[in-house]
Design an enzyme around this catalytic site. Structure first.
Site, PDB file in Angstrom:
ATOM      1  N   LYS A 135      49.407  34.135  42.989  1.00 40.23           N
ATOM      2  CA  LYS A 135      49.883  35.490  43.272  1.00 40.23           C
ATOM      3  C   LYS A 135      51.080  35.405  44.218  1.00 40.23           C
ATOM      4  CE  LYS A 135      45.482  37.270  41.892  1.00 40.23           C
ATOM      5  NZ  LYS A 135      45.907  37.256  40.486  1.00 40.23           N
ATOM      6  N   HIS A 161      44.501  38.527  47.044  1.00 43.53           N
ATOM      7  CA  HIS A 161      45.564  39.534  47.200  1.00 43.53           C
ATOM      8  C   HIS A 161      45.917  39.754  48.674  1.00 43.53           C
ATOM      9  CE1 HIS A 161      45.354  40.644  42.955  1.00 43.53           C
ATOM     10  NE2 HIS A 161      44.042  40.449  43.083  1.00 43.53           N
ATOM     11  N   SER A 217      41.037  44.115  44.588  1.00 46.67           N
ATOM     12  CA  SER A 217      42.108  43.936  43.620  1.00 46.67           C
ATOM     13  C   SER A 217      42.465  45.196  42.850  1.00 46.67           C
ATOM     14  CB  SER A 217      41.727  42.824  42.644  1.00 46.67           C
ATOM     15  OG  SER A 217      40.520  43.158  41.995  1.00 46.67           O
TER      16      SER A 217
END
Ligand code: WAQ
Ligand code: MG
Length: 664
Positions: A501, A469, A441
């Site tokens: 996300k 991610h 990250s």
């Protein structure tokens, strides 16, 4: 044995005083000691005078005088008790009640007198019935002196170094032994010391938890007298001149039935915040006035945003929002229960099925956040007889999950599969798990999945990959790390991830074999004991998966933007390895990162400065996060400004003074 009275008095000239005024009293203290102790105690009292919170004295008087042994009076201490109270107002009411108990007819008037008198060095000597002032020197008051605890008293010194109680208990015992004395009331003039007392010959010594507001320098004392006027002089002579040793002073009784926190029970908060500020680690929460997008508004300013996890621009997508609204209309705002009780609604199951289908897993289980997912999964998988191998740069939620599990945690160097292999040889256990971010990250690099699977296969490790991610970001169609590596055979055992996300919604998930989900429903405490994720984000995530499933255009645009931004940075001489949507621009020094971020902001660009504790100390950086909807021209400008900002920040800042970075 002869005894000496040692008295200390510290004072200073009043600031701006014109001639003839009395010096301002700072502090005073006294002891009665054997001759051999005189030097040490004199030194002690001098130290105390110099270290008083009221300030530095201009002059310190130490007097040492031999006492008339025949005059020495030994008296017992007063029995002591303590009354808790919430504040000064309540404390003063308690004090009034005690004075009344001691026979003072108008205790409220006594308290008024105490609160409204000008500061005195000594106490007011007041007629208990008429409140007339009786002491000869009204500017100074009457001082009780020549007293101490009898040697051999076992009372320990106060832990905070403040001797208020010890001295007050001695003084009160002497005062209550004086002729014609009815009672005494005292409020300290130490601004930090709010505890006061009322004492009386029949009352004993009664501590009152709060008699004034913290920070107030106002204090005072009143001795209440009932007797003939002709005897006042004797009482004053006793108080000021008669040497007294008080025997068996009891330890300070505690305020046991204390209600509510004492005013400074949270003092550590201020202290720690001051340390955080001093280390340059203080953090604010900025308010963003628009939904996430390539351009946002903050504090009335338009900013180009390169810092959001909304990689695909789905958070504010019309279809995603509409799906959230529809779900909300159909099922309400909150679920009202855990998934295991009353919180499972039809949309939860649909999302779990769609997530599994999209990623090629058998099943999925939705959690209330990505953080809750990792701190739920790892302690379910592992316990004290187990070993977790964890990458050194794993996200905090993984670190916390490892700790919470109670397993032996073996941290392996970042993405170093040879090191993992040797550690796995050494660390044996009942169950062994390796856990890694798929995309790291803060560094934006991808885990070496083929290497990891090989090592895990060799040692029989359970593999857990966190795709927070990675989902929607890597792999041609955004399916994550397996697609990224073109993996066709057996992949990792378990994936975790985030709905908040690239999917633009909220929540987290685990995916993998169906039997694992069934088992986690029983084992993952963050799942069992959280209210079920509300339906608006569930609806939103379903719509986002739909959009992603319809075609890889957004994912492609994100990947192109990331490549373009990196190319621009390289043109400006900034190292930008990697291929994900996260681009770290290394600064090292925390202050360089912060100064560069400020420079960027001044140019209308927001890129987050990341520093300890999110990354290691001295590994601070700008962390750029790309979006599918960033415009090329904006990215080119951002890269140019970022490169300039970093160079400037490095040259402007002086080298950091040694030691200033230390902060725990
Ligand atoms: N004789 C008479 N009055 C005095 C004396 C003295 N030796 N010393 C101080 N005073 C008067 C003076 O007006 C001060 O302003 C006032 O008393 C308060 O003095 O159970 O620290 O030395 O823990 O500030 C109470 C402890 C501590 C209660 C009292 O008084 C507890 C204290 P301070
Ligand atoms: Mg004092």
């Amino acid at each position: 044995m002869p005894l000496y009275s040692i008295r200390m008095r510290a004072s200073r000239a009043r600031p701006g005083a014109c001639g003839g005024e009395r010096p301002e009293h700072i502090s005073g203290a006294e002891r009665i000691v054997a001759p051999r102790d005189v030097p040490a105690i004199a030194a002690d009292l001098t130290r105390r005078a110099l270290g008083h919170p009221k300030g530095q004295p201009d002059s310190i008087h130490i007097s040492v005088e031999a006492l008339d042994e025949n005059a020495l009076l030994r008296i017992p201490a007063l029995p002591a008790r303590a009354l808790p109270c919430a504040d000064a107002e309540a404390g003063l009411r308690l004090a009034a009640g005690l004075l009344r108990e001691a026979g003072v007819p108008e205790p409220e008037a006594v308290i008024d007198l105490l609160l409204n008198a000008p500061p005195l060095r000594g106490a007011m000597l007041v007629d208990a019935d008429t409140l007339e002032r009786l002491e000869p020197d009204r500017e100074r008051g009457v001082r009780a002196t020549r007293m101490d605890m009898a040697p051999g008293s076992a009372l320990p010194a106060a832990a905070d170094g403040k001797q208020h109680y010890r001295e007050a208990a001695v003084l009160a015992a002497k005062v209550c032994a004086a002729p014609h004395m009815v009672a005494e009331i005292c409020i300290s003039d130490d601004p930090d010391y709010v505890t006061g007392y009322v004492a009386g010959p029949g009352l004993g010594y009664v501590r009152i938890q709060r008699l004034k507001a913290a920070g107030s320098p106002r204090g005072g004392r009143i001795f209440l007298y009932r007797g003939p006027r002709e005897a006042v002089a004797d009482t004053v002579a006793f108080l000021e001149g008669r040497p007294v040793l008080v025997e068996a002073v009891p330890p300070p009784p505690p305020f046991t039935e204390e209600r509510g926190p004492s005013p400074d029970s949270l003092a550590f908060v201020e202290e720690e915040l001051a340390g955080i500020r001093a280390a340059g680690l203080y953090r604010r929460m900025e308010v963003w006035e628009r939904p996430p997008g390539p351009r946002v508004r903050q504090a009335g300013r338009e900013l180009l945003l390169l810092a959001s996890g909304d990689y695909l621009g789905l958070a504010a997508d019309q279809r995603v929002k509409a799906a959230a609204v529809e779900a909300l209309e159909a099922f309400g705002a909150g679920t009202g229960g855990s998934r295991l009780t009353t919180g499972t609604l039809p949309l939860h199951g649909r999302l779990e099925a769609e997530l599994a289908a999209f990623t090629g897993s058998e099943a999925a289980l939705v959690f209330s956040s990505g953080y809750a997912t990792n701190v739920g999964l790892l302690p379910a998988l592992c316990g004290k007889d187990d070993v977790i191998f964890s990458d050194a740069l794993n996200h905090a939620s993984i670190i916390d999950g490892c700790r919470l599990s109670g397993a032996r945690v073996v941290v392996y160097p970042h993405n170093d599969m040879a090191a993992l292999d040797s550690l796995a040889r050494v660390h044996q256990g009942r169950r062994r798990v390796v856990v890694s971010d798929a995309v790291f990250s803060m560094d934006g690099d991808v885990a070496d999945l083929p290497g990891l699977l090989e090592v895990a296969g060799r040692h029989g490790l359970v593999t857990v990959l966190d795709e927070a991610h990675a989902l929607g970001v890597i792999g041609r169609r955004g399916r994550g790390i397996c697609e990224h590596f073109g993996l066709t055979g057996r992949g990792p055992d378990i994936f975790t991830g985030s709905l908040s996300k690239a999917l633009g919604a909220d929540g987290g998930y685990v995916r993998g074999p169906a039997r694992l989900m069934e088992w986690l429903r029983h084992k993952a405490r963050s799942f069992v004991f959280s209210t079920a994720l509300s339906v608006a984000p569930v609806g939103a995530a379903l719509a986002a998966l739909d959009i992603l499933g319809a075609g890889p255009e957004r994912v492609a645009r994100l990947q192109e933007n990331a490549a373009f931004f990196r190319a621009c940075l390289r043109e400006h001489g900034v190292e930008a390895p990697g291929e994900t949507a996260i681009v770290p621009l290394m600064a090292g020094d925390e202050r360089v990162a912060i100064a560069a971020a400020e420079h960027l902001r001044a140019a209308g660009i927001h890129i987050s400065a990341i520093r300890y504790p999110t990354v290691a100390r001295a590994a601070a950086r700008l962390r750029a996060a790309l979006r599918a909807d960033h415009a090329r021209a904006d990215l080119a400008r951002a890269a140019a400004v970022a490169a300039r900002a970093l160079t400037r920040a490095r040259t402007i800042l002086p080298p950091q003074a040694p030691g200033t970075r230390r902060h725990c």
